[in-house]
Scaffold this active site. Structure first.
Site, PDB file in Angstrom:
ATOM      1  N   GLU A  80       7.537 -18.995   3.548  1.00 34.39           N
ATOM      2  CA  GLU A  80       6.723 -19.665   4.625  1.00 34.39           C
ATOM      3  C   GLU A  80       6.974 -20.888   4.803  1.00 34.39           C
ATOM      4  OE1 GLU A  80       4.961 -18.631   7.647  1.00 34.39           O
ATOM      5  OE2 GLU A  80       4.876 -20.839   7.632  1.00 34.39           O
ATOM      6  N   SER A 100      -0.865 -15.823   6.660  1.00 34.12           N
ATOM      7  CA  SER A 100      -1.823 -14.868   7.037  1.00 34.12           C
ATOM      8  C   SER A 100      -3.106 -15.466   7.615  1.00 34.12           C
ATOM      9  CB  SER A 100      -2.164 -13.952   5.602  1.00 34.12           C
ATOM     10  OG  SER A 100      -2.678 -12.806   6.066  1.00 34.12           O
ATOM     11  N   ASP A 103       6.713 -12.421  17.434  1.00 33.24           N
ATOM     12  CA  ASP A 103       7.229 -13.250  18.510  1.00 33.24           C
ATOM     13  C   ASP A 103       8.821 -13.449  18.459  1.00 33.24           C
ATOM     14  OD1 ASP A 103       4.554 -13.283  19.104  1.00 33.24           O
ATOM     15  OD2 ASP A 103       4.313 -15.423  18.646  1.00 33.24           O
ATOM     16  N   ALA A 121      -5.761 -16.187  11.002  1.00 35.17           N
ATOM     17  CA  ALA A 121      -5.733 -15.804  12.591  1.00 35.17           C
ATOM     18  C   ALA A 121      -5.440 -16.856  13.558  1.00 35.17           C
ATOM     19  CB  ALA A 121      -7.319 -15.186  12.757  1.00 35.17           C
ATOM     20  N   CYS A 172      -4.903 -16.437  16.512  1.00 37.01           N
ATOM     21  CA  CYS A 172      -5.501 -16.244  17.858  1.00 37.01           C
ATOM     22  C   CYS A 172      -7.080 -16.892  17.705  1.00 37.01           C
ATOM     23  CB  CYS A 172      -5.787 -14.636  18.094  1.00 37.01           C
ATOM     24  SG  CYS A 172      -4.168 -13.910  18.062  1.00 37.01           S
ATOM     25  N   ARG A 187      -6.981 -15.914   1.879  1.00 35.35           N
ATOM     26  CA  ARG A 187      -5.704 -15.133   1.710  1.00 35.35           C
ATOM     27  C   ARG A 187      -4.447 -16.321   1.549  1.00 35.35           C
ATOM     28  NH1 ARG A 187      -7.552 -12.008   6.172  1.00 35.35           N
ATOM     29  NH2 ARG A 187      -6.643 -13.616   7.459  1.00 35.35           N
ATOM     30  N   ASN A 232       1.144  -7.470  14.809  1.00 39.27           N
ATOM     31  CA  ASN A 232       0.506  -6.855  13.503  1.00 39.27           C
ATOM     32  C   ASN A 232       0.798  -5.352  13.717  1.00 39.27           C
ATOM     33  OD1 ASN A 232      -1.585  -8.292  11.970  1.00 39.27           O
ATOM     34  ND2 ASN A 232      -1.968  -9.084  13.837  1.00 39.27           N
ATOM     35  N   ARG A 278       0.822  -1.172   0.096  1.00 40.04           N
ATOM     36  CA  ARG A 278       0.099  -0.013  -0.040  1.00 40.04           C
ATOM     37  C   ARG A 278       0.952   1.442   0.008  1.00 40.04           C
ATOM     38  NH1 ARG A 278      -3.581  -2.524   4.562  1.00 40.04           N
ATOM     39  NH2 ARG A 278      -4.896  -3.806   3.068  1.00 40.04           N
ATOM     40  N   TYR A 286     -21.278   8.156  28.488  1.00 39.18           N
ATOM     41  CA  TYR A 286     -22.265   7.694  29.486  1.00 39.18           C
ATOM     42  C   TYR A 286     -23.884   7.529  28.819  1.00 39.18           C
ATOM     43  CZ  TYR A 286     -25.974   7.072  33.021  1.00 39.18           C
ATOM     44  OH  TYR A 286     -27.071   6.882  33.674  1.00 39.18           O
TER      45      TYR A 286
HETATM   46  C1  LIG Z   1      -3.743 -20.565  20.075  1.00 33.42           C
HETATM   47  C2  LIG Z   1      -3.300 -19.344  20.150  1.00 33.42           C
HETATM   48  C3  LIG Z   1      -3.930 -18.512  20.590  1.00 33.42           C
HETATM   49  C4  LIG Z   1      -3.522 -16.939  20.855  1.00 33.42           C
HETATM   50  N1  LIG Z   1      -4.550 -16.012  21.127  1.00 33.42           N
HETATM   51  C5  LIG Z   1      -3.919 -14.743  20.946  1.00 33.42           C
HETATM   52  C6  LIG Z   1      -4.802 -13.608  21.446  1.00 33.42           C
HETATM   53  O1  LIG Z   1      -6.031 -13.749  21.774  1.00 33.42           O
HETATM   54  N2  LIG Z   1      -4.220 -12.355  21.345  1.00 33.42           N
HETATM   55  C7  LIG Z   1      -3.122 -12.194  21.039  1.00 33.42           C
HETATM   56  O2  LIG Z   1      -2.597 -11.022  20.841  1.00 33.42           O
HETATM   57  N3  LIG Z   1      -2.242 -13.026  20.541  1.00 33.42           N
HETATM   58  C8  LIG Z   1      -2.736 -14.367  20.755  1.00 33.42           C
HETATM   59  N4  LIG Z   1      -1.917 -15.462  20.307  1.00 33.42           N
HETATM   60  C9  LIG Z   1      -0.488 -15.104  19.743  1.00 33.42           C
HETATM   61  C10 LIG Z   1      -0.295 -14.640  18.344  1.00 33.42           C
HETATM   62  O3  LIG Z   1      -0.857 -15.675  17.475  1.00 33.42           O
HETATM   63  C11 LIG Z   1       1.272 -14.670  18.205  1.00 33.42           C
HETATM   64  O4  LIG Z   1       1.776 -13.747  19.012  1.00 33.42           O
HETATM   65  C12 LIG Z   1       1.444 -14.201  16.711  1.00 33.42           C
HETATM   66  O5  LIG Z   1       0.762 -15.176  15.822  1.00 33.42           O
HETATM   67  C13 LIG Z   1       2.939 -13.769  16.389  1.00 33.42           C
HETATM   68  O6  LIG Z   1       3.099 -13.329  15.113  1.00 33.42           O
HETATM   69  P1  LIG Z   1       4.354 -13.571  14.317  1.00 33.42           P
HETATM   70  O7  LIG Z   1       4.067 -13.086  12.932  1.00 33.42           O
HETATM   71  O8  LIG Z   1       5.497 -13.177  15.180  1.00 33.42           O
HETATM   72  O9  LIG Z   1       4.511 -15.252  14.491  1.00 33.42           O
HETATM   73  P2  LIG Z   1       3.494 -16.279  13.487  1.00 33.42           P
HETATM   74  O10 LIG Z   1       2.268 -15.527  13.372  1.00 33.42           O
HETATM   75  O11 LIG Z   1       3.695 -17.440  14.387  1.00 33.42           O
HETATM   76  O12 LIG Z   1       4.350 -16.488  12.347  1.00 33.42           O
HETATM   77  C14 LIG Z   1       5.618 -17.003  11.986  1.00 33.42           C
HETATM   78  C15 LIG Z   1       5.626 -17.834  10.739  1.00 33.42           C
HETATM   79  O13 LIG Z   1       7.092 -17.888  10.661  1.00 33.42           O
HETATM   80  C16 LIG Z   1       7.093 -19.199  10.274  1.00 33.42           C
HETATM   81  N5  LIG Z   1       8.532 -19.348  10.246  1.00 33.42           N
HETATM   82  C17 LIG Z   1       9.278 -19.677  11.340  1.00 33.42           C
HETATM   83  N6  LIG Z   1      10.694 -19.884  10.961  1.00 33.42           N
HETATM   84  C18 LIG Z   1      10.638 -19.908   9.384  1.00 33.42           C
HETATM   85  C19 LIG Z   1      11.892 -20.239   8.467  1.00 33.42           C
HETATM   86  N7  LIG Z   1      12.885 -20.390   8.977  1.00 33.42           N
HETATM   87  N8  LIG Z   1      11.259 -20.079   7.172  1.00 33.42           N
HETATM   88  C20 LIG Z   1      10.188 -19.877   6.822  1.00 33.42           C
HETATM   89  N9  LIG Z   1       9.158 -19.459   7.590  1.00 33.42           N
HETATM   90  C21 LIG Z   1       9.506 -19.720   9.133  1.00 33.42           C
HETATM   91  C22 LIG Z   1       6.302 -20.010  10.836  1.00 33.42           C
HETATM   92  O14 LIG Z   1       5.957 -21.365  10.269  1.00 33.42           O
HETATM   93  C23 LIG Z   1       5.046 -19.317  11.022  1.00 33.42           C
HETATM   94  O15 LIG Z   1       4.350 -19.763  10.375  1.00 33.42           O
HETATM   95  C24 LIG Z   1      -2.329 -16.776  20.171  1.00 33.42           C
HETATM   96  C25 LIG Z   1      -1.617 -17.701  19.698  1.00 33.42           C
HETATM   97  C26 LIG Z   1      -1.968 -19.051  19.713  1.00 33.42           C
HETATM   98  C27 LIG Z   1      -1.254 -20.146  19.172  1.00 33.42           C
END
Ligand SMILES: Cc1cc2nc3c(=O)[nH]c(=O)nc-3n(C[C@H](O)[C@H](O)[C@H](O)COP(=O)(O)OP(=O)(O)OC[C@H]3O[C@@H](n4cnc5c(N)ncnc54)[C@H](O)[C@@H]3O)c2cc1C
Length: 590
Positions: free
Chosen positions: A61, A67, A319, A69, A71, A96, A341, A50, A462
Site C-alpha cells: 500500500e 483498510s 475502482d 472506511a 466512504c 486495522r 468490497n 478465512r 408491514y
Molecule cells: C469521500 C468519499 C466518499 C465515498 N462515499 C462512498 C459511499 O458512500 N458509498 C460507496 O459505495 N462508495 C463511496 N466512495 C467510493 C469508495 O470509497 C471507493 O469506491 C472504494 O474505496 C474503492 O475501493 P478500492 O479498493 O478500489 O480503492 P481504494 O479504497 O481507493 O484503495 C486503493 C488503494 O490502492 C493504493 N494504491 C494505488 N496505486 C498503488 C500502487 N501503485 N502501489 C501501492 N498502492 C497503490 C492507494 O493508495 C489506495 O489506498 C467514496 C469515496 C470517497 C473518496
C-alpha cells in the site's frame, strides 16, 4: 534491490515448500500479492485468510493507512465522526493497521510501498519503499490489483493555492479537517456537484461555513439522478441557504498573499477561503497498462465473472476495473465502495478455489442530504430508451409510514419498466422519509429481473412503525401497472412543463381545498380549482375539447378525479405525477 514478501524466509519461487514453519505458522505455499490495501484489497486479504489456509498474503500500500472506511471521510470532515481512527477500527475498537493484519490475519502489510512495475513473465512486482527510496521485488503466484482511482484535478489557475483540496484519502480528510479547525474558513466553494462534492457540502454547512457549489450541469448529481430529482435536491440546498450555481464554469481560483480569496466563474465571483475540487475520478491502471493487461472502453482493467484479468494469474477489483451493467450487459465503470468490497470477496474465493462469480452492477447509489435521502438504481427512463428499451416510468409521492404515526414523512419513488417484458429497469427515490429501504427493494427487483407485476405482488413487511399497508414501492408498482395497462395517462413534471412550453393548453385541474392551495402553493401556470368533493356536481364546468390534467397534493385525488371525469364523459383526462408535493420546480404562492 531486495526481494521480500510475507514469508518468514527468502521467498524465491520453488523454495517456499521446503521452508520450515515457525512456531504458530501454518505451512503456506501460495504467494498472493495484493497491490492496494484499502477497500477491495483489504477485503480480499481478510477473506483469503478465512478461506485459503495455503495462502501467504502480502499487501503493498503506497499510503500510510490501510483498510479504512473511505466512504466515512466526509463524516470525519463534518465532525460526525470525531476521531479519524474510528474509520480504521474494527467494531470492537481495534485499529486495522499492519500489526493487526500480521497478528490477527497472518497477512503481511507493507505501507508506504509504491508498486511501480509488474513483470508478468517472472511474476514479480517491483515496489519503491517511500520511506527510504529502496526498491524491492515481491514475487507472487497470484496477484491482485486493487489500486483504486484518483481524483481529477483540472488545471484551473490558482488550483495550487493552499486550502484547495480533493477528498479522496485519509490525508486529504485530515488536511481538510485541520483547515476547518483553523477557524479561517468562513466561505467554501465546492466545484462539482457529484456524490463526494454533495456529501462535503453538508459537512461544511454543518460547521457554520457558507457553502457555494459550482457545476457545469444545471442540477446536482447530474451523473446519477435525472433533472427532476436533481431539482428536488437543489431546492433542499436553497432552503438551507447553500448557493447552487448550475450551468457555470470555474475560470480561476483567485488568491492574495498565498491565501484563497474567491472563485471566479464565467458568471460571478464567489468569496472563498477553501475550495474542494470534486470533479470526478479516474481508474489507477498505470501498472496494468504497462504490463499489457487488457483495458476496456471505460478505461478500467477488463475482468471476467471471476474478477480475473486477461492474465489468468492476475485478479483485479474495485475502482481500477470496469464491470458489466446487469441491465444492459454493457461495460460500465462504477467506482463504489460497496462494489469494491463485494469484488474483494469474489477475488479471494476464486484464489482459494471457490468458483464464486461477480455478475455485475445495477448502478446503485445513495446519498444523505441533510434530513433527505436521495438514491437510484438501474436506468432512468431516458437512459433505458437510449439503450433500446420501450421504457415507461411513473413517479409517486407517498408517506413512509401511515399519517397517524409520529414522524411519518413523505418519499418520492420513480420506477422505470420495459413495456414489452414489463421488467423493472430502474428507480429513483427521494424524501425525508425512509427512502433507503425502498431503494434496496427496487435494487433487488431491477437486478433480479422482476417484472412490475411481480414487484407489485411482493410480500413487503408491514406494521405501522415501518410502512404503510401498501408500501410506497407497491403503490409505485401498481401505478406503473395502471399506466402500462392503459388504465391511466400521467405526466411527469418535466413532461407537463414541456407541454406548456410547446404551447399546448391543457386544463390544470386542482382538486385540493382552497386552504391547501394557500398553504402549499400551486403550479406556476393557470389552474382551475374544483375540490374533489364538488367534482360530480361541477365537472360540467370544464371544457370538453381540451386535455384535463388533474392534480392534488400527491395526485391520489387527481387519479380519483380522472375516474369521475371519465364517468362524466370526458375522454382526454390525465394526472400530474406526484402532484404539488412532487413538483421539483418553483411553485406559485396564492
Ligand atoms: C469521500 C468519499 C466518499 C465515498 N462515499 C462512498 C459511499 O458512500 N458509498 C460507496 O459505495 N462508495 C463511496 N466512495 C467510493 C469508495 O470509497 C471507493 O469506491 C472504494 O474505496 C474503492 O475501493 P478500492 O479498493 O478500489 O480503492 P481504494 O479504497 O481507493 O484503495 C486503493 C488503494 O490502492 C493504493 N494504491 C494505488 N496505486 C498503488 C500502487 N501503485 N502501489 C501501492 N498502492 C497503490 C492507494 O493508495 C489506495 O489506498 C467514496 C469515496 C470517497 C473518496
Amino acid at each position: 534491490m531486495r526481494r521480500a514478501s510475507g514469508f518468514p524466509a527468502i521467498t524465491c519461487r520453488g523454495v517456499a515448500s521446503i521452508l520450515i514453519p515457525r512456531e504458530g505458522w501454518v505451512m503456506k505455499d501460495k504467494r498472493v500479492l495484493i497491490v492496494g490495501g484499502v477497500a477491495c484489497g483489504g477485503k480480499a486479504a481478510a477473506r483469503l485468510m478465512r478461506v485459503d489456509p495455503r495462502a501467504d498474503v502480502t499487501v503493498l500500500e503506497k499510503g500510510e493507512y490501510i483498510s479504512y472506511a473511505g466512504c466515512g471521510l466526509p463524516y470525519y470532515v463534518g465532525g460526525v465522526v470525531k476521531e479519524y481512527r474510528d474509520l480504521m477500527t474494527t467494531p470492537i475498537g481495534v485499529v486495522r493497521d499492519e500489526n493487526f493484519f500480521r497478528k490477527v490475519k497472518h497477512v503481511t502489510v507493507h505501507t508506504q510501498h509504491l508498486a511501480t512495475r509488474l513483470d508478468r513473465r517472472k511474476k514479480i512486482v517491483t515496489a519503491l519503499d517511500l520511506r527510504n527510496g529502496e526498491e524491492k521485488e515481491f514475487p507472487y503466484d497470484k496477484l491482485v490489483l486493487s489500486t483504486g482511482a484518483s481524483p481529477l484535478r483540472p488545471p484551473i489557475p490558482g488550483s495550487d493555492l493552499p486550502r484547495v483540496f480533493t477528498l479522496w484519502n485519509m490525508p486529504d480528510a485530515l488536511a481538510m479537517r485541520a483547515a476547518i479547525d483553523s477557524g479561517k474558513v468562513k466561505n467554501a466553494v465546492v466545484i462539482g456537484a457529484g456524490l463526494i462534492g454533495m456529501e462535503v457540502v453538508e459537512a461544511l454547512h454543518d460547521q457554520g461555513i457558507q457553502v457555494s457549489i459550482v457545476d457545469l450541469c444545471e442540477t446536482p448529481l447530474p451523473q446519477m439522478m435525472d433533472r427532476e430529482f436533481g431539482n428536488l435536491l437543489r431546492a433542499v440546498l436553497e432552503k438551507k441557504g447553500i448557493n447552487f450555481f448550475g450551468g457555470e464554469k470555474v475560470l480561476e481560483i483567485q488568491g492574495c498573499n498565498g491565501e484563497i480569496k474567491s472563485v471566479k466563474t464565467d458568471k460571478r465571483e464567489v468569496p472563498a477561503e477553501m475550495v474542494l475540487m470534486a470533479v470526478g475520478v479516474r481508474p489507477n491502471v498505470g501498472i496494468a497498462r504497462e504490463a499489457g493487461l487488457a483495458l476496456g472502453s471505460c478505461g478500467g482493467v477488463i475482468v471476467d465473472d471471476h474478477m480475473r484479468t486477461s492474465d489468468p494469474d492476475i485478479y483485479a477489483g474495485g475502482d481500477c476495473v470496469e464491470v458489466k451493467n446487469v441491465l444492459t450487459g454493457k461495460p460500465v465503470w462504477q467506482p463504489m465502495g460497496s462494489v469494491a468490497n463485494r469484488q474483494g470477496r469474489v477475488i479471494a474465493d476464486n484464489i482459494a478455489g471457490l468458483p464464486t462469480t461477480f455478475k455485475g452492477v445495477a448502478g446503485t447509489a445513495i446519498m444523505k442530504a441533510f434530513e433527505y435521502t436521495i438514491g437510484k438504481t438501474g436506468l432512468t427512463r431516458e437512459q433505458a430508451r437510449l439503450e433500446g428499451f420501450d421504457a415507461e416510468a411513473v413517479t409517486i409521492v407517498d408517506s413512509d409510514t401511515p399519517h397517524f404515526m409520529p414522524g411519518s414523512a413523505a418519499i418520492q419513488v420513480r420506477i422505470v419498466a420495459d413495456r414489452k417484458t414489463r421488467k423493472v429497469l430502474g428507480a429513483q427515490v427521494f424524501g425525508a422519509g425512509r427512502a433507503d429501504k425502498r431503494l434496496d427493494i427496487l435494487v433487488s427487483a431491477a437486478a433480479g429481473g422482476l417484472t412490475i407485476d411481480e414487484l407489485a405482488d411482493a410480500d413487503i413487511a408491514y406494521a405501522p412503525p415501518y410502512s404503510t399497508a401498501l408500501d410506497p414501492v407497491t403503490h409505485a408498482a401498481n401505478t406503473l401497472k395502471n399506466k402500462l395497462d392503459g388504465l391511466m395517462v400521467s405526466w411527469s413534471p418535466s413532461e407537463l412543463a414541456e407541454k406548456i412550453r410547446k404551447g399546448e393548453n391543457p386544463v390544470l385541474l386542482d382538486v385540493r381545498s382552497p386552504d391547501e392551495v394557500k398553504a402549499q402553493g400551486t403550479l406556476p401556470y393557470e389552474t382551475t380549482l374544483i375540490p374533489l368533493g364538488q367534482l360530480w356536481d361541477r365537472g360540467s364546468e370544464l371544457p370538453r375539447d381540451r386535455e384535463i390534467i388533474a392534480f392534488c397534493k400527491i395526485s391520489v385525488r387527481g387519479w380519483d378525479a380522472n375516474s369521475i371525469l371519465r364517468r362524466l364523459g370526458y375522454e382526454k383526462v390525465s394526472v400530474l405525477e406526484g402532484g404539488i408535493a412532487g413538483w421539483p420546480f418553483e411553485l406559485r404562492k396564492e
